[in-house]
Design a protein around this motif. Sequence first.
Motif, short mmCIF file in Angstrom:
data_model
loop_
_atom_site.label_atom_id
_atom_site.label_comp_id
_atom_site.label_asym_id
_atom_site.label_seq_id
_atom_site.Cartn_x
_atom_site.Cartn_y
_atom_site.Cartn_z
N TYR A 15 -33.40 25.30 115.94
CA TYR A 15 -32.22 25.59 115.87
C TYR A 15 -31.66 26.72 116.81
CZ TYR A 15 -28.05 27.46 113.12
OH TYR A 15 -26.87 28.01 112.66
N LEU A 46 -23.61 25.92 112.26
CA LEU A 46 -23.75 26.24 113.89
C LEU A 46 -21.97 26.42 114.05
CD1 LEU A 46 -25.40 23.36 115.53
CD2 LEU A 46 -25.72 25.92 115.84
N GLN A 83 -27.23 22.03 109.16
CA GLN A 83 -27.21 22.73 110.44
C GLN A 83 -25.90 22.46 111.26
OE1 GLN A 83 -30.30 21.88 113.06
NE2 GLN A 83 -31.87 22.65 111.85
N SER A 111 -30.27 28.59 108.81
CA SER A 111 -30.00 27.50 109.79
C SER A 111 -29.59 26.19 108.80
CB SER A 111 -31.09 27.19 110.40
OG SER A 111 -32.25 27.01 109.67
N GLN A 140 -30.15 25.52 119.76
CA GLN A 140 -28.68 24.84 119.67
C GLN A 140 -27.92 25.97 119.60
OE1 GLN A 140 -28.54 21.37 116.69
NE2 GLN A 140 -30.66 21.93 116.29
N VAL A 141 -27.94 27.20 118.93
CA VAL A 141 -27.05 28.00 118.86
C VAL A 141 -26.85 28.64 120.22
CG1 VAL A 141 -26.66 30.61 117.96
CG2 VAL A 141 -27.66 28.76 116.47
N ARG A 198 -24.07 27.37 122.25
CA ARG A 198 -22.77 27.54 121.67
C ARG A 198 -22.30 28.76 122.02
NH1 ARG A 198 -21.33 23.58 117.40
NH2 ARG A 198 -22.51 21.79 117.51
#
Length: 411
Positions: A286, A241, A237, A227, A289-290, A293
């Motif tokens: 984290y 991403l 980060q 990450s 957040q992934v 997406r």
Amino acid sequence: MTVTLDQPLSLPCGVALKNRLGKSAMSETLGTPGNRVTPRLVRLYREWARGGTGLLVTGNVMVDRRAIGEPCNVVLENNRDKRLLERWALAGREQDTHIWMQLNHPGKQAPKALNRGAVAPSAVPFSDPKLGRFFHLPRALTQAEIADIVRRFGESAALARDAGFTGVQIHGAHGYLVSQFLSPLSNQREDEYGGNAENRRRFVLEVYDAIRERVGDDFPVSIKLNSADFQKGGFEQGESLQVVEALAQRGMDLIEISGGTYESPRMAGQGVKASTRRREAYFLDYAEQVRQRVTVPLMVTGGFRTLEGMNSALADGATDMVGLARPLVVEPDLSQRLLDGRARDCKVKPIRTGVRLVDEAAMMEVSWYTLQLGRIARGKAPLPDAGGLSSLLKVAGVVGWRRLRMGRLRA
């Protein structure tokens, strides 16, 4: 529908894992001093397969015998150990378990005691002089050498598939070579492999492409990815991403999320905030957040200790698989007992020697778990109450002897 630990997970390549529990890679150091496979690896993975875990990821197998990360790593360059490789894979496939081989190149994290030299994206040493004493100053790779390493990843993946392993994982975390290419701290190249973020991720994409070309579209290919490196000026980060998005577009089947390096070992729990520990998984924020997406399956490893925490992470949708490492060393059958409802937490506890400087070193606990892995591989039960200092001294003696033997072989 709420996801539970016992539900299968379908991967983009069409393969399904029988449940949501995965054993994350740990370096077993159970090969020979000449980096060959041993029956101890067969015994260890049979024990884990019988313990109910859906996915077993091996410790890092090196793609080049000239670049070794730890004493007695296995190296896979050819078919010299095919019979034992087949036995290892067969043991790991018991009870419909998947066994994936983790492929790695250490780059500059190649100890002096085991290697004649070291290569890296750039000739950048460790920022910590104390750590740097144990490693060579790396030499910057030529483009021809980069192409050769990319080819080696593809070749090793094909050999693993042919031996019966059901998938492979690229080690792209913890400061090894793939991670070094991604980091602006380690990668200061001025050609197409360095400079901007797109160039720095060229190497990992080429590695993925080489593997996919050799193993086909229906064979699982995974990556363990940081990450962040948690180093000033390193891999952050935001860039991580972007790498995830690029890998997802390429067709990656599973991304395991971790973080840290030798110099900042977050994967071992060092420097983790109290609020993060309460959620158990170190990298769950984290992962969330992934998930916003990409839809590629995720496995989060590091910090899971209770059934409640695992179920919560799955229910929230932040991860598709729960990655376990140290808990499965102390209790090889933990997965089955979690699935059956006979266990609600893990027996993992901090290992202490009583010497502050030693206790603050991440490698101390690694030594303790290495000793337990060796016991399981010899057909013995782990010793969860073994003392930290005595374990460290035993492992130091064993590792010292292995390094001596490896050094003589390489001489």
